[in-house]
Scaffold this active site. Structure first.
Site, mmCIF file in Angstrom:
data_model
loop_
_atom_site.group_PDB
_atom_site.id
_atom_site.type_symbol
_atom_site.label_atom_id
_atom_site.label_comp_id
_atom_site.label_asym_id
_atom_site.label_seq_id
_atom_site.Cartn_x
_atom_site.Cartn_y
_atom_site.Cartn_z
ATOM 1 N N LYS A 1 1.065 0.651 -8.022
ATOM 2 C CA LYS A 1 1.963 0.844 -9.176
ATOM 3 C C LYS A 1 3.398 0.632 -8.694
ATOM 4 O O LYS A 1 3.730 0.986 -7.550
ATOM 5 C CB LYS A 1 1.863 2.280 -9.707
ATOM 6 C CG LYS A 1 0.472 2.681 -10.159
ATOM 7 C CD LYS A 1 0.344 2.567 -11.674
ATOM 8 C CE LYS A 1 -0.936 3.170 -12.184
ATOM 9 N NZ LYS A 1 -1.997 2.230 -12.438
ATOM 10 N N HIS B 1 -18.526 -11.370 -6.248
ATOM 11 C CA HIS B 1 -19.951 -11.679 -6.439
ATOM 12 C C HIS B 1 -20.407 -10.984 -7.708
ATOM 13 O O HIS B 1 -20.559 -9.761 -7.727
ATOM 14 C CB HIS B 1 -20.785 -11.165 -5.268
ATOM 15 C CG HIS B 1 -20.563 -11.937 -4.017
ATOM 16 N ND1 HIS B 1 -21.282 -13.063 -3.699
ATOM 17 C CD2 HIS B 1 -19.695 -11.763 -3.006
ATOM 18 C CE1 HIS B 1 -20.866 -13.542 -2.553
ATOM 19 N NE2 HIS B 1 -19.902 -12.774 -2.105
ATOM 20 N N ALA C 1 2.210 -0.161 2.458
ATOM 21 C CA ALA C 1 1.012 -0.104 3.302
ATOM 22 C C ALA C 1 -0.150 0.557 2.553
ATOM 23 O O ALA C 1 0.043 1.502 1.791
ATOM 24 C CB ALA C 1 1.332 0.698 4.562
HETATM 25 C C1 LIG Z 1 6.692 0.491 0.505
HETATM 26 C C2 LIG Z 1 7.741 0.982 1.468
HETATM 27 C C3 LIG Z 1 8.550 -0.197 1.997
HETATM 28 C C4 LIG Z 1 8.612 1.899 0.625
HETATM 29 O O1 LIG Z 1 9.739 2.231 1.307
HETATM 30 P P1 LIG Z 1 10.827 3.195 0.570
HETATM 31 O O2 LIG Z 1 11.234 2.590 -0.723
HETATM 32 O O3 LIG Z 1 11.878 3.498 1.574
HETATM 33 O O4 LIG Z 1 9.936 4.478 0.293
HETATM 34 P P2 LIG Z 1 10.242 5.838 -0.438
HETATM 35 O O5 LIG Z 1 10.014 6.884 0.588
HETATM 36 O O6 LIG Z 1 11.540 5.848 -1.163
HETATM 37 O O7 LIG Z 1 9.007 5.881 -1.455
HETATM 38 C C5 LIG Z 1 9.082 5.791 -2.846
HETATM 39 C C6 LIG Z 1 7.818 6.488 -3.393
HETATM 40 O O8 LIG Z 1 6.662 5.724 -2.994
HETATM 41 C C7 LIG Z 1 5.768 6.507 -2.203
HETATM 42 N N1 LIG Z 1 5.280 5.624 -1.134
HETATM 43 C C8 LIG Z 1 6.023 4.903 -0.277
HETATM 44 N N2 LIG Z 1 5.233 4.135 0.473
HETATM 45 C C9 LIG Z 1 3.973 4.393 0.086
HETATM 46 C C10 LIG Z 1 2.717 3.894 0.503
HETATM 47 N N3 LIG Z 1 2.627 2.954 1.449
HETATM 48 N N4 LIG Z 1 1.608 4.343 -0.128
HETATM 49 C C11 LIG Z 1 1.693 5.283 -1.117
HETATM 50 N N5 LIG Z 1 2.872 5.797 -1.552
HETATM 51 C C12 LIG Z 1 3.990 5.349 -0.940
HETATM 52 C C13 LIG Z 1 6.633 7.649 -1.655
HETATM 53 O O9 LIG Z 1 5.852 8.784 -1.369
HETATM 54 C C14 LIG Z 1 7.581 7.878 -2.814
HETATM 55 O O10 LIG Z 1 6.903 8.604 -3.823
HETATM 56 P P3 LIG Z 1 7.600 9.838 -4.588
HETATM 57 O O11 LIG Z 1 8.751 9.214 -5.324
HETATM 58 O O12 LIG Z 1 6.533 10.352 -5.473
HETATM 59 O O13 LIG Z 1 8.035 10.768 -3.503
HETATM 60 C C15 LIG Z 1 7.140 1.726 2.696
HETATM 61 O O14 LIG Z 1 6.741 3.045 2.357
HETATM 62 C C16 LIG Z 1 5.908 1.007 3.257
HETATM 63 O O15 LIG Z 1 4.749 1.216 2.874
HETATM 64 N N6 LIG Z 1 6.194 0.087 4.245
HETATM 65 C C17 LIG Z 1 5.178 -0.736 4.854
HETATM 66 C C18 LIG Z 1 5.216 -0.573 6.381
HETATM 67 C C19 LIG Z 1 4.353 -1.604 7.030
HETATM 68 O O16 LIG Z 1 3.247 -1.878 6.628
HETATM 69 N N7 LIG Z 1 4.889 -2.231 8.086
HETATM 70 C C20 LIG Z 1 4.258 -3.330 8.741
HETATM 71 C C21 LIG Z 1 5.302 -4.159 9.454
HETATM 72 S S1 LIG Z 1 5.231 -5.904 9.018
#
Ligand SMILES: CC(C)(COP(=O)(O)OP(=O)(O)OC[C@H]1O[C@@H](n2cnc3c(N)ncnc32)[C@H](O)[C@@H]1OP(=O)(O)O)[C@@H](O)C(=O)NCCC(=O)NCCS
Length: 197
Positions: free
Chosen positions: A182, A108, A162
């Site tokens: 990012k 908006h 998430a």
């Molecule tokens: C995005 C995701 C898949 C990453 O998994 P991953 O690669 O195994 O994660 P890592 O632990 O290696 O994270 C990499 C970096 O991202 C950061 N990070 C991971 N998920 C994050 C999130 N959701 N928000 C902010 N930072 C996040 C970690 O702290 C890490 O940062 P660092 O390098 O400074 O320590 C997972 O964290 C996530 O958010 N999954 C979603 C779960 C969900 O919503 N499920 C619903 C079921 S359908």
């Protein structure tokens, strides 16, 4: 994964299944309640399924084609997903959207260029609607509580963590997290693994 539903859930699923077959031909399972505004502007591929309380809103703003929300094949969206489209929101095939996700191509008012109709003394709902298409590639997984803002393009194979707020384009085969989102990992095809940036 094995699902064990209670009796109430089984009955509610039967109603939703009948509802799907009658009103959403080709879809796999549309859970009720679902709130759809402007259904004629919705297209979805076979295998489409939704969780509880999803809200799909499509407005003919006079911009873009009359297809406002386009969802590819075999897409699964979780509970309370809200998609609002005035121009076009495209979601590629085989996407998985968790719950409580908000995707919109509408704002908006105009807060970038000079616009005398978007000043603070104008009621927000009286400010001119701005739209900018959103596109999400195929094989994308979007985590819980994510918001995707107007003008964003998300490439194929992306994972959005998430609670992210996505306000810029995200390249294919990457993982993006945070607010604003990012990229933190990219899939390296030579080594066949996700590499931290
Ligand atoms: C995005 C995701 C898949 C990453 O998994 P991953 O690669 O195994 O994660 P890592 O632990 O290696 O994270 C990499 C970096 O991202 C950061 N990070 C991971 N998920 C994050 C999130 N959701 N928000 C902010 N930072 C996040 C970690 O702290 C890490 O940062 P660092 O390098 O400074 O320590 C997972 O964290 C996530 O958010 N999954 C979603 C779960 C969900 O919503 N499920 C619903 C079921 S359908």
């Amino acid at each position: 994964m094995k699902n064990s539903y209670g009796l109430g859930e089984i009955l509610s699923n039967i109603i939703s299944l009948v509802y799907t077959k009658v009103f959403y031909k080709g879809a796999r399972f549309i859970r009720r309640p679902i709130y759809v505004r402007g259904k004629r502007y919705l297209t979805y591929g076979k295998g489409f399924s939704t969780g509880y309380g999803c809200r799909l809103e499509m407005f003919d703003t006079g911009k873009g084609s009359l297809e406002k929300i386009l969802i590819g094949e075999n897409c699964k969206i979780g509970d309370y997903v809200h998609i609002a489209a005035g121009e076009k929101v495209t979601i590629g095939s085989n996407c998985l959207l968790a719950s409580k996700i908000f995707i919109t191509d509408i704002s908006h008012g105009n807060y970038t260029d000079f616009d005398m109709n978007s000043t603070p003394d104008i009621a927000p709902d009286q400010r001119p609607l701005q739209t900018s298409k959103v596109s999400i590639g195929k094989n994308v997984w979007i985590g819980e509580n994510v918001t995707i803002l107007p003008g964003v393009n998300i490439g194929d194979g992306v994972v959005i963590g998430a609670n992210a707020v996505v306000n810029k384009n995200i390249p294919a085969n990457s993982i993006a997290v945070g607010c604003p989102a990012k990229v933190v990992k990219i899939f390296n095809k030579d080594e066949n693994k996700w590499m931290k940036l």
